[in-house]
Scaffold this active site. Sequence first.
Site, PDB file in Angstrom:
ATOM      1  N   HIS A 146      10.366 -69.327 -21.816  1.00  0.00           N
ATOM      2  CA  HIS A 146      10.751 -68.365 -20.764  1.00  0.00           C
ATOM      3  C   HIS A 146      12.264 -68.202 -20.719  1.00  0.00           C
ATOM      4  CE1 HIS A 146       6.972 -70.150 -18.837  1.00  0.00           C
ATOM      5  NE2 HIS A 146       6.669 -68.869 -18.956  1.00  0.00           N
ATOM      6  N   ARG A 152       0.913 -74.928 -20.328  1.00  0.00           N
ATOM      7  CA  ARG A 152      -0.305 -75.755 -20.366  1.00  0.00           C
ATOM      8  C   ARG A 152      -0.143 -76.999 -21.244  1.00  0.00           C
ATOM      9  NH1 ARG A 152      -2.958 -70.393 -19.759  1.00  0.00           N
ATOM     10  NH2 ARG A 152      -4.126 -70.516 -17.807  1.00  0.00           N
ATOM     11  N   GLY A 162       5.741 -68.915 -13.654  1.00  0.00           N
ATOM     12  CA  GLY A 162       6.468 -70.140 -13.309  1.00  0.00           C
ATOM     13  C   GLY A 162       6.213 -71.239 -14.313  1.00  0.00           C
ATOM     14  N   GLN A 197       6.212 -63.673 -27.884  1.00  0.00           N
ATOM     15  CA  GLN A 197       5.178 -63.384 -28.885  1.00  0.00           C
ATOM     16  C   GLN A 197       4.034 -64.397 -28.854  1.00  0.00           C
ATOM     17  OE1 GLN A 197       6.301 -62.816 -33.123  1.00  0.00           O
ATOM     18  NE2 GLN A 197       4.240 -63.633 -33.477  1.00  0.00           N
ATOM     19  N   LYS A 198       4.275 -65.523 -28.211  1.00  0.00           N
ATOM     20  CA  LYS A 198       3.234 -66.558 -28.094  1.00  0.00           C
ATOM     21  C   LYS A 198       1.923 -65.956 -27.568  1.00  0.00           C
ATOM     22  CE  LYS A 198       1.391 -70.424 -26.145  1.00  0.00           C
ATOM     23  NZ  LYS A 198       0.747 -69.702 -25.068  1.00  0.00           N
ATOM     24  N   GLU A 243      11.438 -73.646 -22.138  1.00  0.00           N
ATOM     25  CA  GLU A 243      12.451 -73.039 -22.995  1.00  0.00           C
ATOM     26  C   GLU A 243      12.026 -71.655 -23.501  1.00  0.00           C
ATOM     27  OE1 GLU A 243      15.473 -74.150 -23.044  1.00  0.00           O
ATOM     28  OE2 GLU A 243      15.989 -72.524 -24.421  1.00  0.00           O
ATOM     29  N   GLN A 292      -6.018 -63.095 -13.232  1.00  0.00           N
ATOM     30  CA  GLN A 292      -6.172 -63.285 -14.680  1.00  0.00           C
ATOM     31  C   GLN A 292      -6.838 -64.608 -15.044  1.00  0.00           C
ATOM     32  OE1 GLN A 292      -1.734 -63.004 -15.199  1.00  0.00           O
ATOM     33  NE2 GLN A 292      -2.087 -64.425 -16.871  1.00  0.00           N
ATOM     34  N   LEU A 300       8.467 -72.900 -15.700  1.00  0.00           N
ATOM     35  CA  LEU A 300       9.332 -72.359 -16.751  1.00  0.00           C
ATOM     36  C   LEU A 300       9.658 -73.408 -17.801  1.00  0.00           C
ATOM     37  CD1 LEU A 300      11.874 -70.200 -14.686  1.00  0.00           C
ATOM     38  CD2 LEU A 300       9.652 -69.551 -15.640  1.00  0.00           C
ATOM     39  N   SER A 360       4.435 -73.980 -24.044  1.00  0.00           N
ATOM     40  CA  SER A 360       3.474 -73.380 -23.124  1.00  0.00           C
ATOM     41  C   SER A 360       3.415 -74.246 -21.869  1.00  0.00           C
ATOM     42  CB  SER A 360       2.090 -73.347 -23.789  1.00  0.00           C
ATOM     43  OG  SER A 360       1.089 -73.201 -22.813  1.00  0.00           O
TER      44      SER A 360
HETATM   45  O1  PAF Z   1       2.455 -64.387 -19.530  1.00  0.00           O
HETATM   46  C1  PAF Z   1       2.347 -64.652 -18.310  1.00  0.00           C
HETATM   47  O2  PAF Z   1       2.946 -65.603 -17.796  1.00  0.00           O
HETATM   48  C2  PAF Z   1       1.449 -63.784 -17.435  1.00  0.00           C
HETATM   49  O3  PAF Z   1       0.318 -63.394 -18.125  1.00  0.00           O
HETATM   50  C3  PAF Z   1       2.193 -62.571 -16.837  1.00  0.00           C
HETATM   51  C4  PAF Z   1       2.675 -61.614 -17.919  1.00  0.00           C
HETATM   52  C5  PAF Z   1       3.368 -63.039 -16.007  1.00  0.00           C
HETATM   53  C6  PAF Z   1       1.241 -61.785 -15.923  1.00  0.00           C
HETATM   54  O4  PAF Z   1       0.771 -62.566 -14.876  1.00  0.00           O
END
Ligand code: PAF
Length: 282
Positions: free
Chosen positions: A37, A187, A31, A148-149, A35, A61, A33, A185
């Site tokens: 994505h 973040r 999420g 690729q980021k 550009e 993760q 989101l 990103s």
């Molecule tokens: O790149 C991401 O946003 C995450 O690592 C992913 C691939 C959706 C897995 O949770």
Amino acid sequence: MTVIRAARRMAARSERLRRQGKQLGVVPTMGALHEGHLSLVRAAVKANDVVIVTIFVNPLQFGPHEDFRRYPRNLPRDIRLARRAGADIVFAPSVQEISPTGFGTTIDVGPIGERLEGRFRPGHFRGVATVVAALFHLTKPTHAYFGQKDYQQTLVIKRLVKDLCLDVRLHVLPTVRERDGVAMSSRNRYLRVEQRRQAAVLWRALRAGRERIRTGERRASAVAARMRRLIKAIPSARIDYVVAVDAATLAPVRRLRGCVALLVAVWIGRTRLIDNLLVDVS
Ligand code: PAF
């Protein structure tokens, strides 16, 4: 566009679509989101009959001291953006929905997940691989799209697909950048105005590294040193790693040849940013 929250409903829908012989493009995301994505969604829309965007902030993760709690979440906005980019389905399960009893099973992809990001974020790629496998299982993509980021992540997922014989074709699309080169990103929104300006040093360093290679430098250490010098000139920057490595394995090399990956992970204040650049050393 349909929004699906239930895992079973998602699995039934994708099963039906696969049986009908549809090309199913999946864009896995957490999420927030942007550009980057949306460029993946648009590419998926061009090449598939049905496009699914998954939105799942994956607790597996994140390390214990990482930003899982404060990771930006805005589902209504994400749904709107995904719809505008042409997605057919947003699959946005809760943690409870994906793993009602917690994850007992995890997937470890070996050395490719232990280097670089894996060293600074132990268990990170185990979390990514496990959840991507679960998401693939539920959405059954014929094609899946990644940026690729997150270069190391793309290698981890390639390995996962190969080792588990998953029937999906992976597409890695170029990093989308802001005007000053900062990689898009989720973040980036943590950065204050001045930090956001300073973040452009990652891209400047990568380009400087590439320039060194283009002008004949073949020592990995010298290329990395050039990049490191630029980053260190920014007072709020703290380096996790800055390397020039083999692009296929991420293994360290002394002399650069073939396809080389320049990779950087840098804290700007309290925000950790990563970026990369591939260079063909012929
Ligand atoms: O790149 C991401 O946003 C995450 O690592 C992913 C691939 C959706 C897995 O949770």
